[in-house]
Design a protein around this motif. Structure first.
Motif, mmCIF file in Angstrom:
data_model
loop_
_atom_site.group_PDB
_atom_site.id
_atom_site.type_symbol
_atom_site.label_atom_id
_atom_site.label_comp_id
_atom_site.label_asym_id
_atom_site.label_seq_id
_atom_site.Cartn_x
_atom_site.Cartn_y
_atom_site.Cartn_z
ATOM 1 N N GLN A 57 -23.024 -14.401 60.934
ATOM 2 C CA GLN A 57 -23.932 -15.425 59.977
ATOM 3 C C GLN A 57 -23.191 -15.553 58.563
ATOM 4 O OE1 GLN A 57 -26.027 -17.885 61.190
ATOM 5 N NE2 GLN A 57 -25.318 -17.032 63.190
ATOM 6 N N VAL A 58 -23.284 -16.658 57.991
ATOM 7 C CA VAL A 58 -22.790 -16.683 56.533
ATOM 8 C C VAL A 58 -23.723 -17.605 55.860
ATOM 9 C CG1 VAL A 58 -20.923 -17.166 54.972
ATOM 10 C CG2 VAL A 58 -20.414 -16.556 57.266
ATOM 11 N N VAL A 59 -24.296 -16.961 54.669
ATOM 12 C CA VAL A 59 -24.969 -17.907 53.924
ATOM 13 C C VAL A 59 -24.559 -17.926 52.170
ATOM 14 C CG1 VAL A 59 -27.285 -17.895 52.644
ATOM 15 C CG2 VAL A 59 -27.039 -17.148 54.606
ATOM 16 N N ASP A 60 -24.050 -19.198 51.882
ATOM 17 C CA ASP A 60 -23.466 -19.046 50.573
ATOM 18 C C ASP A 60 -24.493 -20.144 49.519
ATOM 19 O OD1 ASP A 60 -23.079 -21.648 51.076
ATOM 20 O OD2 ASP A 60 -20.871 -21.447 51.303
ATOM 21 N N SER A 61 -24.169 -20.269 48.428
ATOM 22 C CA SER A 61 -25.174 -20.866 47.591
ATOM 23 C C SER A 61 -25.056 -22.360 47.890
ATOM 24 C CB SER A 61 -24.424 -20.689 46.176
ATOM 25 O OG SER A 61 -23.175 -21.530 45.797
ATOM 26 N N SER A 62 -24.312 -23.169 48.863
ATOM 27 C CA SER A 62 -24.572 -24.404 49.378
ATOM 28 C C SER A 62 -25.528 -24.410 50.365
ATOM 29 C CB SER A 62 -23.217 -24.912 49.936
ATOM 30 O OG SER A 62 -22.948 -24.147 51.069
ATOM 31 N N THR A 63 -26.051 -23.235 50.981
ATOM 32 C CA THR A 63 -27.013 -23.536 51.849
ATOM 33 C C THR A 63 -28.520 -22.675 51.455
ATOM 34 O OG1 THR A 63 -25.916 -21.275 53.057
ATOM 35 C CG2 THR A 63 -25.524 -23.606 53.946
ATOM 36 N N ALA A 64 -28.281 -21.809 50.572
ATOM 37 C CA ALA A 64 -29.645 -21.130 50.126
ATOM 38 C C ALA A 64 -29.320 -20.686 48.647
ATOM 39 C CB ALA A 64 -29.641 -20.201 50.806
ATOM 40 N N ARG A 65 -30.376 -20.588 47.859
ATOM 41 C CA ARG A 65 -30.281 -20.190 46.380
ATOM 42 C C ARG A 65 -29.926 -18.810 46.069
ATOM 43 N NH1 ARG A 65 -34.954 -22.483 42.614
ATOM 44 N NH2 ARG A 65 -33.782 -24.521 43.048
ATOM 45 N N VAL A 66 -28.656 -18.226 46.537
ATOM 46 C CA VAL A 66 -28.371 -17.141 46.381
ATOM 47 C C VAL A 66 -27.449 -16.902 45.068
ATOM 48 C CG1 VAL A 66 -28.529 -16.534 48.941
ATOM 49 C CG2 VAL A 66 -26.482 -17.357 48.031
ATOM 50 N N HIS A 67 -27.308 -17.878 44.322
ATOM 51 C CA HIS A 67 -26.823 -17.573 43.026
ATOM 52 C C HIS A 67 -27.315 -18.525 41.994
ATOM 53 C CE1 HIS A 67 -23.405 -16.728 40.653
ATOM 54 N NE2 HIS A 67 -22.859 -18.026 40.307
ATOM 55 N N CYS A 68 -27.434 -17.889 40.880
ATOM 56 C CA CYS A 68 -27.668 -18.911 39.593
ATOM 57 C C CYS A 68 -26.437 -18.547 38.564
ATOM 58 C CB CYS A 68 -28.803 -18.562 39.317
ATOM 59 S SG CYS A 68 -29.175 -16.977 38.529
ATOM 60 N N SER A 69 -26.297 -19.474 37.725
ATOM 61 C CA SER A 69 -25.261 -19.340 36.743
ATOM 62 C C SER A 69 -25.767 -18.461 35.309
ATOM 63 C CB SER A 69 -25.168 -20.782 36.174
ATOM 64 O OG SER A 69 -23.911 -20.670 35.063
ATOM 65 N N GLY A 70 -24.896 -18.081 34.665
ATOM 66 C CA GLY A 70 -25.162 -17.239 33.669
ATOM 67 C C GLY A 70 -24.959 -17.814 32.220
ATOM 68 N N HIS A 71 -24.679 -19.168 32.337
ATOM 69 C CA HIS A 71 -24.570 -20.143 31.375
ATOM 70 C C HIS A 71 -25.570 -20.898 31.157
ATOM 71 C CE1 HIS A 71 -20.527 -18.250 30.651
ATOM 72 N NE2 HIS A 71 -20.271 -18.308 31.943
ATOM 73 N N GLY A 72 -26.070 -21.259 30.105
ATOM 74 C CA GLY A 72 -27.001 -22.068 29.567
ATOM 75 C C GLY A 72 -26.652 -23.423 29.780
ATOM 76 N N SER A 73 -27.630 -24.530 30.401
ATOM 77 C CA SER A 73 -27.460 -25.832 30.617
ATOM 78 C C SER A 73 -27.867 -26.597 29.451
ATOM 79 C CB SER A 73 -28.340 -26.321 32.197
ATOM 80 O OG SER A 73 -27.871 -25.604 33.110
ATOM 81 N N GLN A 74 -27.898 -27.917 29.658
ATOM 82 C CA GLN A 74 -28.031 -28.878 28.439
ATOM 83 C C GLN A 74 -29.517 -28.279 27.671
ATOM 84 O OE1 GLN A 74 -27.903 -32.359 30.059
ATOM 85 N NE2 GLN A 74 -25.919 -32.750 29.732
ATOM 86 N N GLU A 75 -30.676 -27.972 28.242
ATOM 87 C CA GLU A 75 -31.741 -27.399 27.680
ATOM 88 C C GLU A 75 -31.852 -25.972 26.838
ATOM 89 O OE1 GLU A 75 -35.301 -28.535 30.020
ATOM 90 O OE2 GLU A 75 -34.520 -30.813 30.264
ATOM 91 N N ASP A 76 -30.936 -25.380 27.610
ATOM 92 C CA ASP A 76 -30.786 -23.824 27.251
ATOM 93 C C ASP A 76 -30.119 -24.256 25.752
ATOM 94 O OD1 ASP A 76 -30.738 -23.922 30.175
ATOM 95 O OD2 ASP A 76 -30.775 -21.601 29.618
ATOM 96 N N LEU A 77 -28.886 -24.970 25.752
ATOM 97 C CA LEU A 77 -28.160 -25.285 24.508
ATOM 98 C C LEU A 77 -28.920 -25.881 23.345
ATOM 99 C CD1 LEU A 77 -24.965 -27.117 26.075
ATOM 100 C CD2 LEU A 77 -25.501 -24.799 25.747
ATOM 101 N N GLN A 78 -30.002 -26.746 23.918
ATOM 102 C CA GLN A 78 -31.074 -27.283 22.997
ATOM 103 C C GLN A 78 -31.944 -26.190 22.103
ATOM 104 O OE1 GLN A 78 -33.512 -30.077 24.809
ATOM 105 N NE2 GLN A 78 -34.927 -30.563 23.070
ATOM 106 N N ILE A 79 -32.359 -25.383 23.058
ATOM 107 C CA ILE A 79 -33.214 -24.394 22.599
ATOM 108 C C ILE A 79 -32.393 -23.551 21.478
ATOM 109 C CG2 ILE A 79 -34.114 -21.947 23.218
ATOM 110 C CD1 ILE A 79 -34.914 -23.318 25.811
#
Lengths: 553, 553
Positions: free
Chosen positions: B352-374
């Motif tokens: 069986q294979v699970v990747d980030s397209s099928t489950a939340r098994v990854h998150c980014s290390g870089h800030g999104s727009q609201e992180d940049l805002q903070i």
């Protein structure tokens, strides 16, 4: 040959995307379903398209009685002209599918001889013991069909590319009624599109992109530049409709855009208001809020209209400050970096960019898991055979279908290109393997052998220059004029003066060398290499491989 | 030199991803912030890594007083050893950053001589008129910092790579308090990570992947195989924690996995229970529900542990029926096709294979727009300068920041690699351009000139064979033994016998030709080519380019 059994042999499109082609064979009659092309990655320089290996065709040429086409996308019809050069058999498809094929036949000078037979959905043809009916399905293109093939061992349904679109922009919805009638009568096998078998839920209707596009059109005062797949007929119709709604005219850019719109228009797949289309020359004269540029090249192909617009390579028009660029397409895997560069080019020129990551400006033409479910529920086949996809999609298709409980797990068969799947009322088993593979095509020259592809890879940068000098090992004198051979660097015939200069460089280098240097090959080679390198770089800015050869005579 | 102004010169990492490097220069003292590597696409065969061009370093070598590092990712420290070979200056970074660097210095035999100085976050160093303070930030790696650089014209803050993670797995949260203190005192310029500037909202906490992974661990009875970036310290800790919770032991696979875990463990970035880790030999003896294989290679690199597991190339272990494979990573653009093949391999083997397209098994290390805002709200700089990203990300970063209204639009500056941005209290303007570029590195040989890279491209398939014969144009006789030169085909020195055979083939071909054929170059060349081609193909199965040369002597 399995006695009394139907053989299904995928010749492409299983285990990878594109290049869809399949044979159905019963006793000594075979039909070919689709003959599509694949697109090479950049690791095959100089190759324009890939088609299936025709070893199977060659071997069974006397048995093949017809080619039947599901729809007019390149990955389903692109290899037909090549196939017709091997076997001159009738080709059947819907009018519009054959119209898209017609252009290819013209290019290959086959339009006079090819036996083309248009069918309507609902119509049936008979080929030997096969009876084939075209059944309308939804897709991003129009006039697409599933095929119901009645054979002596039962009915086989081939989905073609499909989704279940309840509100298509152009044409009717998928004919689930007819598919269900077949299901009621009993279907032996369903071959079904697996492209989106990993996606949960339903695929969006083609109409789903209208709100986002409408919002963009409503809020934009500058020019609007839309790039989409040129065969996305529903999408094109939406753009034409919005153009009218927002009082803009449309300028088509790119050869495939012009051609596909023309064909679709003449086959009433598009409804284009009189005077809606304008030429690039007219477009340049118009106000920004009066114009839409509709450009081919959503995958950022370097020669495409969209890429030319974004990099000042188009002769009439370019992306400018204030433009709104809409990439109304998905990124085909492998193209992400190029598309990212395209977007950066647009930003650099002061344009805004919207793509499917920021707004719902694209939807897929392939059914997701619940679309697959709807098809399986309508057809209720004894055997289910996932096609069109890499193994991961085929596998997920199977897994999803197992969960539905409609087809027995053991009756869901994943096969590979070349597998001969023998079917009868009770069983499906892989009994043999036929030769399959890829053939490389350069659109200017035709078939390209692997070796040439590799050569091109060698030469795809700045090519090679081989200077050759014959030196007497005792005297150190040159025994002849130097020879210069190049590949992939310059057209030698067109640049004889330049070649003469290169020869002079070599000659001078050897003459200026000491006797010791001249009889030491490694020294004279390196001197020659450096001299040529400097000269060529200065003159051309290019750096071909320079591979000096010294012959002792 | 702009009198009384601070110069900021990006030497990499602006307009593209990776290869981050920047110079800050005031009067005649400069510091270098980070010196990272980039990774070549497959269009650069034989190139392992790319580092920034050092022309700037060479030119200002007397002024460069220090290298300061934000964190230990390859794209921030990978070029440091190469840089230290050019300029022997002190290197400052956190303990763990320097520990990750240490391995590289050892490989380059620099560990004895390099001037390495560990700093703690909150600590300051002084270099000329620069004062640098490390401020802790959240990221996928640990011990990461932003830099607050006090200069005579004001404070510059460099974000490093960051996100705002309120619940990191390892270490403290981002030190917004300290950043705000700098903001209160007044910050001249903020250089901020733009990687995720296109993503709305907040980036997820490292902890966000735990529920999905926990569910997988809970439901899996077979072996669990996890592949993630080997520098994702939080992720590794989560796997180790879940291993304990579910009574499994962990077998580390892949050189970089082993090395990074060892270094992180010894620097207390990881908390690994005694006896948790087992060897591959032990893993093979254990029950399926007792083991986790934690493998490097989430990007499907062909030589990686994960790819070897999936293709039977690993000496001890392989993906087997019943395994659960978790790809706990994102797809780096350009790698999609390879990762797709990896997934298909796993499915084919019954896993069986699970990747980030099928489950939340990854998150980014870089800030999104609201992180940049903070970050912008904390720092409130006069000038904002987006870094780390392609132009599209830099542009979106600017666009987003303009909308926030904290920094004046005209004070948000997008620059390109090599631009010299001169800053003082009132103004920021690009006043000059320094030389920038890429240098290719083969990890076995060191720097590789562009031309060699191209040669390798030529030769990356089966190489080239150039047979040369010298023929008397009158007699048609060969005037010397044939020469054979090859590139990228065989190691000539190791296969002298084979080369002799090739020469014989050429000699026989010429001797067997008629007088007419011998004095017609095109005929004798083609005969030679075909004879060599047949022989080489028969003997080696390979098809080098064969480029015969005839010299008239």
């Amino acid at each position: 040959m399995a006695e009394g059994k139907l053989e299904i042999i995928p010749l492409g499109g299983v285990g990878h995307f594109g290049m869809n082609m399949m044979a159905l064979r019963y006793q000594n009659v075979a039909i070919i379903i689709d003959a599509g092309m694949g697109f090479p990655n950049e690791d095959l320089p100089g190759v324009d398209i890939i088609i299936p290996d025709f070893t199977f065709i060659d071997e069974y040429r006397d048995e093949i009685a017809a080619i039947v086409l599901t729809h007019g996308h390149e990955d389903h019809i692109g290899a037909v002209p090549f196939l017709l050069k091997e076997i001159d058999v009738p080709v059947y498809g819907t009018h519009f599918t054959l119209a898209l094929l017609e252009n290819k036949l013209l290019e290959h000078k086959l339009s006079d001889t090819a036996q083309i037979h248009a069918v309507e959905t609902g119509e049936k043809i008979t080929v030997g013991e096969f009876e084939v009916e075209w059944i309308h399905v939804s897709h991003s293109l129009t006039s697409c069909a599933a095929l119901a093939i009645t054979t002596p061992v039962g009915v086989v349904i081939h989905s073609g590319d499909f989704k279940v679109d309840d509100t298509p922009v152009v044409g009717p919805t998928i004919d689930l009624k007819r598919l269900t009638e077949y299901g009621d009568q009993g279907v032996l096998a369903l071959l079904a599109d697996s492209t989106n078998a990993e996606r949960p839920g339903r695929t969006l209707s083609e109409r789903a992109v209208i709100p986002a596009l409408e919002k963009i059109f409503d809020e934009t005062y500058g020019r609007i530049i839309v790039s989409c797949f040129t065969s996305s007929i529903h999408r094109l119709q939406i753009i034409f409709d919005l153009a009218q709604e927002f009082n803009r005219q449309v300028c088509l850019l790119g050869r495939s855009m012009l051609r596909n719109v023309e064909v679709a228009d003449s086959y009433r797949q598009l409804d284009i208001a009189d005077g809606l289309l304008v030429s690039p020359a007219q477009a340049r004269q118009m106000h920004d809020d009066e114009i839409i540029l509709l450009a081919a090249g959503c995958q950022a192909d370097p020669m495409s209209a969209m890429m030319r617009l974004a990099t000042d390579q188009h002769k009439n028009l370019s992306v400018e400050e204030g433009d709104m660029v809409v990439l109304s397409a998905r990124n085909i895997p492998g193209n992400d970096l190029a598309i990212s560069r395209l977007i950066s080019h647009c930003y650099k020129r002061g344009a805004q960019v919207v793509d499917s990551s920021t707004a719902r400006v694209h939807c897929s033409g392939h059914g997701s898991q619940e679309d697959l479910q709807i098809l399986i529920e309508a057809v209720r086949p004894k055997f289910l055979i996932p096609i069109h996809g890499e193994y991961r999609q085929l596998y997920r298709h199977k897994e999803w279908a197992v969960g539905l409980g409609i087809v027995e797990k053991n009756n869901i068969v994943i096969f590979e290109n070349g597998d001969v799947l023998a079917l009868d009322e009770r069983s499906a088993e892989i009994i043999a393997k036929e030769a399959v593979g890829r053939t490389f095509i350069d659109q200017s020259y035709g078939e390209v052998e692997d070796i040439v592809v590799r050569d091109r890879k060698h030469l795809s940068y700045d090519g090679i220059v081989v200077p050759v000098v014959a030196i007497n090992p005792t005297s150190g004198e040159m025994e002849s004029e130097p020879e210069i051979v190049t590949r992939g660097f310059i057209v030698e015939e067109a640049e004889t003066d330049f070649l003469e200069e290169l020869k002079e460089i070599v000659e001078n280098t050897v003459n200026e060398a000491s006797h010791e240097e001249r009889i030491d090959h490694s020294v004279i080679k390196e001197k020659t290499r450096l001299a040529l390198k400097r000269f060529i770089q200065k003159r051309t800015g290019r750096r071909p491989m320079i591979l000096p050869v010294v012959v002792e005579v």
